[in-house]
Design an enzyme around this catalytic site. Structure first.
Site, PDB file in Angstrom:
ATOM      1  N   SER A  66     -79.290  35.956  40.729  1.00 37.88           N
ATOM      2  CA  SER A  66     -78.652  34.794  39.988  1.00 37.88           C
ATOM      3  C   SER A  66     -77.956  35.349  38.691  1.00 37.88           C
ATOM      4  O   SER A  66     -77.339  34.597  38.120  1.00 37.88           O
ATOM      5  CB  SER A  66     -79.193  33.583  39.829  1.00 37.88           C
ATOM      6  OG  SER A  66     -79.258  32.891  40.969  1.00 37.88           O
ATOM      7  N   LYS A  69     -74.372  35.157  38.000  1.00 35.23           N
ATOM      8  CA  LYS A  69     -73.654  34.036  37.340  1.00 35.23           C
ATOM      9  C   LYS A  69     -73.249  34.348  35.863  1.00 35.23           C
ATOM     10  O   LYS A  69     -72.262  33.420  35.295  1.00 35.23           O
ATOM     11  CB  LYS A  69     -74.347  32.730  37.279  1.00 35.23           C
ATOM     12  CG  LYS A  69     -74.742  32.398  38.808  1.00 35.23           C
ATOM     13  CD  LYS A  69     -75.655  31.101  38.936  1.00 35.23           C
ATOM     14  CE  LYS A  69     -75.926  30.562  40.254  1.00 35.23           C
ATOM     15  NZ  LYS A  69     -77.156  31.285  40.921  1.00 35.23           N
ATOM     16  N   SER A 130     -79.025  27.023  37.150  1.00 41.39           N
ATOM     17  CA  SER A 130     -78.701  28.197  38.392  1.00 41.39           C
ATOM     18  C   SER A 130     -78.189  27.569  39.726  1.00 41.39           C
ATOM     19  O   SER A 130     -78.567  28.009  40.698  1.00 41.39           O
ATOM     20  CB  SER A 130     -79.782  29.235  38.284  1.00 41.39           C
ATOM     21  OG  SER A 130     -79.402  30.377  39.046  1.00 41.39           O
TER      22      SER A 130
END
Length: 446
Positions: A66, A69, A130
């Site tokens: 993640s 991102k 997230s």
């Protein structure tokens, strides 16, 4: 007499021991050794200069989960900044974004199919919690589809010179988690970058869009408060002050976890005027002691401790300072034959914390030997490179080995009128004749 010498010997020994104690005293400022970071890859840099402070396997392509991102955020802020998107613009949730968002085994805020949410709501869910469904919804809003957004991600990574990279989705999940709706790559593909690429992306994101830290530093916030869809979001970056492993000065940036990527963290902290960015890929590397959840924070703390305990940022050259060797550049067709050279901006170096007066190597490198009038003051003609004498070999995040400051002309040199140009030409002619005659006379004696 023997007693006298015995006493003298005892006194001398005491003084010797005391003196030797001075040299081994822990008060003496000595830089600690590099940390032993237990991760597959890691990197620490000073943010303003890009100076590398620590690296381990930093050029190896690995899963980033993640932390993907951060690229989503860069592209989002870019759209906001150029006016193509606004924070209060509405985003309609697609079947795809909805289905992914319903999986609470993943990081998510459940989104209603066909419901409209603001860009800001979805951004905060993505940055703080997230939220994967939110990331897909934003990707679709920006590019029309996740596949087209992935094209933008790969193109931007190349444009930013992030090195080796591979983006296959907007979330950082394994494609197998996308409910059979993966649009790029194979079923089990994941996003990959290097630790150095992640550190450089974080540096560029923070410097160009510093407001990202206002959201990244939020520890807790409700998604859709005062509605039946309310979700209490808690930031997964537990190094933020007030959370489980809270550390003063930490204000970002992004965690990541998948089976393939392991426990990852891109962190940033500011202390005593110095900002440090760290990256940990696959903390523990499948071995070593420590809680699986705490590993990325423990290893990040090692690098932050090392950076802040041993280094500082120091001004080593002021703006508009005169340079040397050369101090001027030749100007053709100008009222003056040369222009003085100065630095376009101040220069900073990362130095050992105990340094008061660093010994520097400076070198002026001009793009060309001569410029043609008219030349405006402030025209860039080269660079001043600066490095510590006997410095380390880690270099900078952009691949260079020295700090660089643009060198510019100090004043404007106007173009000479026809009369002055004629005099210059005549002078050059006779100078050439003189050289020719001199060479001929010298030839008589050879």
């Amino acid at each position: 007499m023997n007693k006298f010498f015995k006493r003298m010997s005892t006194a001398f020994l005491a003084v010797t021991v005391a003196a030797s104690g001075i040299f081994v005293s822990p008060k003496v400022s000595l830089a600690a050794g590099e940390p032993d970071v237990n991760a597959n890859a890691a990197m620490a840099i000073e943010a303003s200069t890009g100076k590398i402070l620590y690296k381990k396997n930093s050029d190896q392509l690995m899963g980033i989960a993640s932390m993907t991102k951060t690229m989503d955020e860069y592209l989002l802020f870019e759209r906001i900044n150029n006016g193509k998107l606004k924070w209060d613009d509405k985003v309609t949730i697609s079947d795809y974004a909805h289905e992914v968002s319903q999986d609470r085994t993943l990081s998510n805020v459940p989104l209603r199919n066909g419901e409209k949410y603001t860009v800001k709501e979805l951004y905060e869910a993505m940055a703080i919690y997230s939220a994967n469904g939110a990331a897909i919804a934003l990707a679709e809003k920006i590019a029309g589809s996740e596949a087209k957004f992935v094209e933008m991600m790969n193109k931007k990574a190349t444009q930013l010179k992030l090195g080796k990279h591979k983006f296959v989705n907007a979330t950082g999940l394994n494609n197998s988690d996308l409910k059979g709706k993966e649009q790029v790559g194979s079923k089990n593909d994941e996003n990959q970058m290097t630790a150095q690429g992640m550190a450089l992306l974080a540096k560029k994101l923070i410097q160009k869009y510093p407001d990202v830290l206002k959201t990244a530093s939020i520890t807790k916030k409700d998604f859709r408060p005062n509605t039946s869809d309310r979700i209490a979001m808690s930031n997964w970056n537990w190094l933020l002050p007030g959370l489980i492993y809270g550390r003063k000065g930490v204000d970002g940036l992004k965690t990541g976890t998948t089976d393939y990527a392991g426990m990852c963290l891109t962190a940033t902290a500011q202390q005593n005027g110095m900002r440090v960015i760290t990256v940990v890929l696959h903390a523990n590397g499948g071995k070593g002691k420590g809680s699986h959840n705490s590993a990325r924070f423990d290893e990040t703390n090692k690098m932050l401790d090392y950076a802040f305990n041993n280094f500082k940022v120091m001004d080593v050259e002021s703006k508009k300072a005169a340079v040397k060797n050369p101090a001027t550049i030749d100007v053709s067709k100008g009222k003056s034959g040369t222009a003085d050279l100065v630095t376009a901006e101040a220069a900073k170096l990362v130095v050992p914390k105990a340094t008061d007066k660093p010994q520097l190597d400076k070198k002026v490198i001009l793009d060309k030997k001569e410029v043609e009038a008219p030349v405006k003051g402030g025209t860039e003609v080269g660079n001043l490179t600066i490095k510590l004498k006997g410095g380390d070999n880690l270099g900078y995040i952009d691949g260079s080995q020295t700090a660089k400051v643009p060198v510019v002309t100090k004043e404007t040199i106007e173009e000479a009128n026809w009369f002055v140009s004629m005099l210059h030409s005549i002078g050059s002619f006779f100078s050439g004749i003189g050289s020719y005659v001199a060479d001929g006379v010298m030839g008589w004696f050879n």
